[in-house]
Design a protein around this motif. Structure first.
Motif, short mmCIF file in Angstrom:
data_model
loop_
_atom_site.label_atom_id
_atom_site.label_comp_id
_atom_site.label_asym_id
_atom_site.label_seq_id
_atom_site.Cartn_x
_atom_site.Cartn_y
_atom_site.Cartn_z
N GLU A 7 63.41 22.49 -42.73
CA GLU A 7 62.59 21.37 -42.98
C GLU A 7 62.76 20.80 -44.16
O GLU A 7 62.45 19.66 -44.52
CB GLU A 7 61.29 21.64 -42.53
CG GLU A 7 60.81 21.86 -40.89
CD GLU A 7 59.50 21.86 -40.76
OE1 GLU A 7 58.70 21.77 -41.40
OE2 GLU A 7 59.27 22.11 -39.52
N GLU A 8 63.29 21.64 -45.29
CA GLU A 8 63.28 21.17 -46.70
C GLU A 8 64.55 20.23 -46.60
O GLU A 8 65.29 20.24 -46.00
CB GLU A 8 63.74 22.47 -47.33
CG GLU A 8 62.52 23.52 -47.52
CD GLU A 8 62.99 24.77 -48.33
OE1 GLU A 8 64.39 24.99 -48.38
OE2 GLU A 8 62.08 25.03 -49.34
N ILE A 9 64.26 19.31 -47.72
CA ILE A 9 65.38 18.26 -47.93
C ILE A 9 65.83 18.27 -49.64
O ILE A 9 65.06 18.90 -50.28
CB ILE A 9 64.42 16.87 -47.99
CG1 ILE A 9 63.52 16.69 -48.84
CG2 ILE A 9 64.12 16.53 -46.55
CD1 ILE A 9 62.87 15.13 -49.03
N THR A 13 69.39 14.22 -50.31
CA THR A 13 68.82 13.69 -49.25
C THR A 13 67.64 12.28 -49.50
O THR A 13 67.37 11.39 -49.02
CB THR A 13 68.33 14.57 -47.97
OG1 THR A 13 69.40 15.13 -47.86
CG2 THR A 13 67.66 13.82 -47.06
N ARG A 14 66.89 13.18 -50.50
CA ARG A 14 65.48 12.28 -51.08
C ARG A 14 66.00 11.10 -51.65
O ARG A 14 65.30 10.12 -51.44
CB ARG A 14 65.02 13.17 -52.08
CG ARG A 14 63.83 12.64 -52.91
CD ARG A 14 62.83 12.32 -51.84
NE ARG A 14 61.49 11.58 -52.55
CZ ARG A 14 60.32 10.77 -52.06
NH1 ARG A 14 60.47 10.83 -50.90
NH2 ARG A 14 59.43 10.69 -53.15
N GLN A 17 66.72 8.62 -49.11
CA GLN A 17 65.33 8.06 -48.54
C GLN A 17 64.71 6.97 -49.43
O GLN A 17 64.40 6.06 -48.79
CB GLN A 17 64.27 9.46 -48.34
CG GLN A 17 64.61 10.38 -47.10
CD GLN A 17 63.71 11.52 -47.56
OE1 GLN A 17 62.94 11.54 -48.41
NE2 GLN A 17 63.59 12.42 -46.53
N TYR A 168 63.28 20.60 -51.45
CA TYR A 168 61.84 20.39 -51.36
C TYR A 168 61.33 20.59 -50.02
O TYR A 168 61.89 19.95 -48.98
CB TYR A 168 61.54 19.19 -52.09
CG TYR A 168 61.87 18.63 -53.32
CD1 TYR A 168 61.18 18.87 -54.29
CD2 TYR A 168 63.16 18.25 -53.50
CE1 TYR A 168 61.84 18.86 -55.84
CE2 TYR A 168 63.71 17.91 -54.81
CZ TYR A 168 62.94 18.10 -55.81
OH TYR A 168 63.31 17.92 -57.22
N PRO A 169 59.92 21.36 -49.94
CA PRO A 169 59.34 21.16 -48.36
C PRO A 169 59.08 19.77 -48.41
O PRO A 169 58.71 18.97 -49.46
CB PRO A 169 58.33 22.13 -48.80
CG PRO A 169 58.07 22.41 -50.15
CD PRO A 169 59.43 22.08 -50.74
N PRO A 170 58.67 19.47 -47.06
CA PRO A 170 58.38 17.81 -47.13
C PRO A 170 57.05 17.47 -47.78
O PRO A 170 57.06 16.11 -48.19
CB PRO A 170 57.91 17.58 -45.56
CG PRO A 170 58.90 18.93 -45.02
CD PRO A 170 59.18 19.74 -45.97
N ASP A 171 56.05 18.37 -47.95
CA ASP A 171 54.99 18.03 -48.60
C ASP A 171 54.80 18.51 -49.91
O ASP A 171 53.58 18.84 -50.59
CB ASP A 171 53.75 18.59 -47.77
CG ASP A 171 53.63 20.05 -47.50
OD1 ASP A 171 54.91 20.52 -47.87
OD2 ASP A 171 52.69 20.62 -46.92
#
Length: 484
Positions: A7-9, A13-14, A17, A168-171
């Protein structure tokens, strides 16, 4: 190592986004010393880094490649770094102005690698814009990582891996540690430090947090307040030497600096008068100072209002425990000076690209060689920063390296390099030289010219002194304390 199924980005990818969220908003605005600008939007950063990634892949970059980025601060540095990370490579930022001998030593430390920028570059800067490379998205590959150059008292370079990969984890984009140092989402960040220094992590973490980056291609003090006012800057990572220079800008008080939410400084002690002036200028609750290291064994933090109650302190631990130990490993009471040891839940020996020394360790506590003491409330005070290393405006200068260059002159029989105080830089290097022929000693001009040929500008001594001898121990080691 791969992000597939996670689930990490990744940071690549960030950026994609953010390009989708606000494609036409400037992501990076590079400012030249004369004030001219070169900017790149989020959409263009995403597409151009895709093209650059394909250019790097054509040159052989994979997730197992070390990519040395030796470009000046600017848009191309950002594009090349993000492109390498999109391929899962390890990025090492280098000083683009290093001399040939310095580059050779760094190349040895890096081992097999590919270079972007600098003499003999494998991939010239901007070459991705002329080859017709596709700009469409690239599926994430590998785990993007970075490493930084450091050195011991020998001055020989070693490459320390950053503990956290650029994923990074999503949160978890904004860590509690970063929040405690004044970072937030969607800030305007002014980057004033070199890309081979703390400017690197500040800039790229800022991109992940949707910062608009205003990047000074070279630090010019008079531009600082103008850029803060024009762009309504909210966050700055800086070192004390630059803080001192900014205070000397003649019309500093005429500019609106009220948008600044966080000034985060470290990389060396800040003179008390400089610290107090910045607390008055920005407000004590907006000035943060930390004590940490590239080896990441723990960190200490203090905010300006705390500092006023504990002047001279670098703070209390945020993520670690501190012990002050004597030479026998005995813990010392408050007020007594000894070697600083830190331990956190994630403390471990540093990882290197190639080889590097283990840190001194006692019961899981690690030392980076600094001396200090704690007060009764647990606030840390530094006494010496790695006794032999000279801290020139936040950059480490290694005496042994400079001495080796001086000893390369046939007119020099012996040499020692020691620190001298400097109003702006904190410390500068001062060279003591024993002439091979006392009747014909080398001139300061000749010594300086030789050093400039073999050393980057920060490492060149500010002054030279001809002496009859250099004090040495029976082992041959220089008695540096006798020369200070």
């Amino acid at each position: 190592m791969s992000l597939e199924g996670s689930e990490e980005i990744s940071i690549g990818t960030r950026i994609g986004q953010l390009a989708a969220a606000h494609p036409d908003r400037p992501a990076v605005i590079a400012v030249a010393p004369d004030g001219t600008r070169n900017s790149i939007t989020w959409a263009r950063l995403a597409s151009e880094s895709n093209a650059a990634a394909r250019r790097l892949a054509e040159a052989g970059v994979t997730e197992r490649t070390t990519v040395a980025v030796a470009l000046p601060a600017g848009v191309d540095h950002v594009v090349a770094t993000v492109a390498a990370w999109k391929l899962g490579a390890l990025v090492v930022p280098l000083d683009p102005y290093a001399t040939a001998s310095e580059r050779a030593a760094i190349a040895t430390a890096l081992g097999e690698h590919l270079s972007v920028g600098g003499p003999g570059s494998t991939v010239p800067a901007g070459s991705w814009r002329t080859g017709g490379y596709p700009t469409g998205p690239i599926p994430p590959r590998g785990v993007p990582r970075s490493a930084s150059l450091t050195g011991g008292t020998t001055g020989l370079p070693r490459v320390v891996l950053r503990r956290k990969p650029w994923v990074y984890p999503p949160d978890g984009l904004l860590s509690p540690s970063e929040r405690a140092r004044g970072m937030r989402f969607e800030q305007v960040q002014l980057v004033v430090l070199p890309m081979y220094h703390a400017g690197f992590s500040a800039l790229y973490q800022g991109l992940a947090l949707d910062h608009q980056i205003v990047l000074m291609e070279r630090f010019v003090p008079r531009l600082f307040p103008r850029l803060v006012q024009e762009f309504r800057v909210s966050y700055v990572r800086i070192v004390p030497a630059l803080m001192r220079m900014i205070l000397d800008v003649p019309d500093l008080g005429d500019f609106d600096l009220s948008t600044i939410e966080g000034v985060h400084h470290g990389a060396g002690p800040c003179p008390e008068k400089v610290k107090r002036r910045w607390l008055e200028l920005i407000g004590p609750e907006r000035v943060y100072e930390d004590y940490a290291s590239q080896e990441r064994v723990g960190s200490v933090l203090i905010r300006g209002d705390e500092w006023l109650a504990h002047p001279g302190s670098v703070g209390r631990p945020t993520d670690c425990e501190i012990r002050i130990l004597d030479e026998d490993g005995k813990e010392l009471p408050a007020g007594e000076t000894g070697e600083i040891y830190l331990r956190s839940t994630s403390s471990r020996q540093p990882e290197y690209v190639g080889t590097g020394p283990a840190l001194p360790e006692r019961d899981g506590f690690f030392s980076i060689g600094d001396l200090g003491y704690l007060d009764e409330e647990g606030y840390l005070y530094l006494v010496d920063r790695k006794s032999n290393v000279i801290n020139v405006g936040g950059a480490n200068v290694y005496p042994a390296e400079v001495e080796a260059v001086l000893l390369g002159l046939s007119s020099v029989a012996d040499a020692a390099v020691v620190p001298r105080p400097h109003e702006y830089l904190g410390q500068v290097a001062h060279a003591l030289v024993v002439p091979a022929d006392a009747a014909r000693p080398p001139t300061a001009t000749a010594l300086a010219a030789h050093c400039r040929e073999h050393l980057s500008p920060t490492k060149v001594p500010m002054s030279y002194e001809v002496v009859a001898s250099v004090a040495r121990k029976s082992s041959g080691k220089i008695r540096r304390r006798d020369l200070a």
